[in-house]
Motif scaffolding. Structure first.
Motif, PDB file in Angstrom:
ATOM      1  N   ASN A  30     -50.409 -16.294  21.018  1.00  0.00           N
ATOM      2  CA  ASN A  30     -49.373 -15.654  20.191  1.00  0.00           C
ATOM      3  C   ASN A  30     -49.710 -15.796  18.714  1.00  0.00           C
ATOM      4  N   LEU A  31     -50.931 -15.419  18.360  1.00  0.00           N
ATOM      5  CA  LEU A  31     -51.395 -15.597  16.981  1.00  0.00           C
ATOM      6  C   LEU A  31     -50.554 -14.834  15.955  1.00  0.00           C
ATOM      7  N   PRO A  32     -50.081 -13.599  16.221  1.00  0.00           N
ATOM      8  CA  PRO A  32     -49.245 -12.926  15.208  1.00  0.00           C
ATOM      9  C   PRO A  32     -48.035 -13.749  14.777  1.00  0.00           C
ATOM     10  N   LEU A  33     -47.411 -14.452  15.728  1.00  0.00           N
ATOM     11  CA  LEU A  33     -46.263 -15.287  15.386  1.00  0.00           C
ATOM     12  C   LEU A  33     -46.667 -16.418  14.453  1.00  0.00           C
ATOM     13  N   TYR A  34     -47.805 -17.048  14.739  1.00  0.00           N
ATOM     14  CA  TYR A  34     -48.261 -18.158  13.900  1.00  0.00           C
ATOM     15  C   TYR A  34     -48.649 -17.674  12.501  1.00  0.00           C
ATOM     16  N   ILE A  35     -49.196 -16.465  12.417  1.00  0.00           N
ATOM     17  CA  ILE A  35     -49.524 -15.903  11.102  1.00  0.00           C
ATOM     18  C   ILE A  35     -48.253 -15.718  10.281  1.00  0.00           C
ATOM     19  N   VAL A  36     -47.222 -15.188  10.916  1.00  0.00           N
ATOM     20  CA  VAL A  36     -45.948 -14.986  10.228  1.00  0.00           C
ATOM     21  C   VAL A  36     -45.349 -16.327   9.808  1.00  0.00           C
ATOM     22  N   ILE A  37     -45.461 -17.335  10.664  1.00  0.00           N
ATOM     23  CA  ILE A  37     -44.940 -18.672  10.321  1.00  0.00           C
ATOM     24  C   ILE A  37     -45.667 -19.235   9.104  1.00  0.00           C
ATOM     25  N   LEU A  38     -46.983 -19.053   9.053  1.00  0.00           N
ATOM     26  CA  LEU A  38     -47.755 -19.528   7.895  1.00  0.00           C
ATOM     27  C   LEU A  38     -47.296 -18.843   6.621  1.00  0.00           C
ATOM     28  N   TYR A  39     -47.108 -17.527   6.701  1.00  0.00           N
ATOM     29  CA  TYR A  39     -46.630 -16.805   5.524  1.00  0.00           C
ATOM     30  C   TYR A  39     -45.225 -17.257   5.131  1.00  0.00           C
ATOM     31  N   ALA A  40     -44.384 -17.522   6.127  1.00  0.00           N
ATOM     32  CA  ALA A  40     -43.020 -17.992   5.833  1.00  0.00           C
ATOM     33  C   ALA A  40     -43.064 -19.331   5.103  1.00  0.00           C
ATOM     34  N   ILE A  41     -43.983 -20.205   5.525  1.00  0.00           N
ATOM     35  CA  ILE A  41     -44.150 -21.482   4.824  1.00  0.00           C
ATOM     36  C   ILE A  41     -44.575 -21.232   3.382  1.00  0.00           C
ATOM     37  N   GLY A  42     -45.464 -20.273   3.205  1.00  0.00           N
ATOM     38  CA  GLY A  42     -45.895 -19.935   1.851  1.00  0.00           C
ATOM     39  C   GLY A  42     -44.764 -19.405   0.995  1.00  0.00           C
ATOM     40  N   VAL A  43     -43.895 -18.600   1.597  1.00  0.00           N
ATOM     41  CA  VAL A  43     -42.738 -18.074   0.862  1.00  0.00           C
ATOM     42  C   VAL A  43     -41.845 -19.218   0.389  1.00  0.00           C
ATOM     43  N   VAL A  75     -58.275 -23.800   3.644  1.00  0.00           N
ATOM     44  CA  VAL A  75     -57.269 -23.569   4.684  1.00  0.00           C
ATOM     45  C   VAL A  75     -55.952 -23.104   4.098  1.00  0.00           C
ATOM     46  N   THR A  76     -55.538 -23.735   2.993  1.00  0.00           N
ATOM     47  CA  THR A  76     -54.202 -23.448   2.454  1.00  0.00           C
ATOM     48  C   THR A  76     -54.082 -22.049   1.874  1.00  0.00           C
ATOM     49  N   PHE A  77     -55.193 -21.381   1.590  1.00  0.00           N
ATOM     50  CA  PHE A  77     -55.072 -20.019   1.057  1.00  0.00           C
ATOM     51  C   PHE A  77     -54.466 -19.078   2.095  1.00  0.00           C
ATOM     52  N   LEU A  78     -54.441 -19.512   3.364  1.00  0.00           N
ATOM     53  CA  LEU A  78     -53.845 -18.693   4.414  1.00  0.00           C
ATOM     54  C   LEU A  78     -52.336 -18.575   4.271  1.00  0.00           C
ATOM     55  N   VAL A  79     -51.715 -19.487   3.538  1.00  0.00           N
ATOM     56  CA  VAL A  79     -50.266 -19.429   3.353  1.00  0.00           C
ATOM     57  C   VAL A  79     -49.890 -18.990   1.947  1.00  0.00           C
ATOM     58  N   ALA A  80     -50.877 -18.800   1.078  1.00  0.00           N
ATOM     59  CA  ALA A  80     -50.596 -18.412  -0.301  1.00  0.00           C
ATOM     60  C   ALA A  80     -50.223 -16.935  -0.360  1.00  0.00           C
ATOM     61  N   THR A  81     -49.019 -16.638  -0.796  1.00  0.00           N
ATOM     62  CA  THR A  81     -48.545 -15.256  -0.884  1.00  0.00           C
ATOM     63  C   THR A  81     -48.567 -14.793  -2.340  1.00  0.00           C
ATOM     64  N   PRO A  82     -49.208 -13.655  -2.621  1.00  0.00           N
ATOM     65  CA  PRO A  82     -49.319 -13.189  -4.010  1.00  0.00           C
ATOM     66  C   PRO A  82     -48.015 -12.675  -4.585  1.00  0.00           C
TER      67      PRO A  82
END
Length: 269
Positions: A18-31, A60-67
Motif C-alpha cells: 500500500n505504498l500510495p498510502l505511505y506516500i500520502v502519510i509522509l507528505y502529511a507529516i511534512g505538512v 531521506v527527509t526530503f521525501l517529506v519536504a513539501t514546497p
C-alpha cells in the motif's frame, strides 16, 4: 519478458503493498512539520552541500519536504495523488509502482549531486515535486480520457491536464536553474523508461506479423476449398472427410495436423 518482469519474479515478494498510502502519510507529516517550523523545508530538503557536510538525513527527509505552505491546496493534492497512486497500483501491480517511485527517488538524488558537481553551491534544494508530476504523467498515459473536476466544478480530461503539465515543465526547463533542469530531465526519463517498458511490442514484431498474415491466408484458403489441412501431409477434410484434425498447442503458430501426424510431428519452435 522485459527487465521489469524479471525483477518482479525475483523481488516481487518484497514490494510494499500500500505504498500510495505511505506516500500520502509522509507528505502529511511534512505538512504538519511545515506548520510547526518555518525553516523545516530548508532544514530537511535535499541539499548536496549539506549532505556532504554531515547532514546525511537529508537523503531521506526530503521525501517529506513539501514546497508549498498552503495547507488547503496540499490536502487536495494529497487526496488526488493518493487516487492516482492507487490506480497505478491496480494497473501495474505493487512491485512496478514501487520500482517507479524508487527509480524516481534515486534519480532525484543523482540529479541533485550532478547539479552540485557541475555548479557547486550551497543553495541547491530539491524535493519530490517533479517525481509526483511524472507519476501524474504516467496516470494520464494510461487513462487519458479520465475526467476530473477542476476546483470541483469544471470537468476536464486528464490528457489536457497532462499537456498543461508538460508545458509548465518546458517553461521551468527554459527559465529554471541547472538543478531544476536536471530534475526535470530525470523525472521525464523515469516516466519514459517505465512507459516503454510496459508496452507489448510482440504484436508488432516481424515474426508475429508474419504469423498473422500466414494465418489469414490459411483462413481464406479454408473458406474457398476446405476447413482443415494437415501441415505435414497436406490432406484436407474435403479430400479425406474420414480424418480428424487438431491444432498443436506446443507449436509456435497456428499449425494443424491430421490424427495420423498430431502426435508424431516435430514441434515448431
Amino acid at each position: 519478458m522485459n527487465w521489469l518482469s524479471r525483477l518482479e519474479r525475483r523481488f516481487g515478494k518484497y514490494a510494499i503493498a500500500n505504498l500510495p498510502l505511505y506516500i500520502v502519510i509522509l507528505y502529511a507529516i511534512g505538512v504538519v512539520m511545515n506548520l510547526v517550523s518555518d525553516s523545516f523545508y530548508l532544514s530537511f530538503s535535499l541539499n548536496p552541500y549539506m549532505v556532504l557536510h554531515g547532514e546525511i538525513w537529508r537523503l531521506v527527509t526530503f521525501l517529506v519536504a513539501t514546497p508549498s505552505e498552503n495547507i488547503i491546496f496540499l490536502i487536495f493534492v494529497l487526496l488526488f495523488y493518493y487516487s492516482i497512486g492507487q490506480s497505478l497500483v491496480q494497473v501495474w501491480g505493487a512491485f512496478r509502482f514501487n520500482m517507479y517511485i524508487l527509480v524516481g527517488v534515486l534519480g532525484t538524488i543523482a540529479a541533485a549531486f550532478l547539479a552540485y558537481a557541475v555548479h557547486p553551491s550551497m543553495y541547491i534544494f530539491m524535493d519530490t515535486y517533479y517525481l509526483t508530476l511524472s507519476m501524474f504523467l504516467a496516470y494520464a498515459a494510461i487513462f487519458p480520457d479520465m475526467q476530473v473536476y477542476l476546483y470541483g466544478i469544471i470537468p476536464i480530461r486528464v490528457k489536457w491536464l497532462a499537456l498543461i503539465d508538460v508545458l509548465l515543465l518546458a517553461y521551468s526547463f527554459v527559465l529554471g536553474g541547472f538543478g531544476s533542469r536536471i530534475a526535470i530531465v530525470v523525472s521525464l526519463l523515469n516516466f519514459l523508461l517505465f512507459y516503454f517498458s510496459s508496452r507489448n511490442y510482440r504484436r508488432i514484431s516481424p515474426k508475429e506479423i508474419h504469423r498473422k498474415r500466414k494465418y489469414r491466408e490459411s483462413v481464406r484458403q479454408g473458406q474457398r476449398d476446405y476447413r482443415h489441412r494437415c501441415s505435414i501431409c497436406g490432406r484436407t477434410d474435403k479430400d479425406h472427410p474420414e480424418l480428424e484434425f487438431r491444432f498443436c498447442s506446443k507449436c509456435n503458430g497456428n499449425f494443424e495436423y491430421c490424427n495420423e501426424h498430431l502426435f508424431t510431428h516435430t514441434h515448431v519452435k
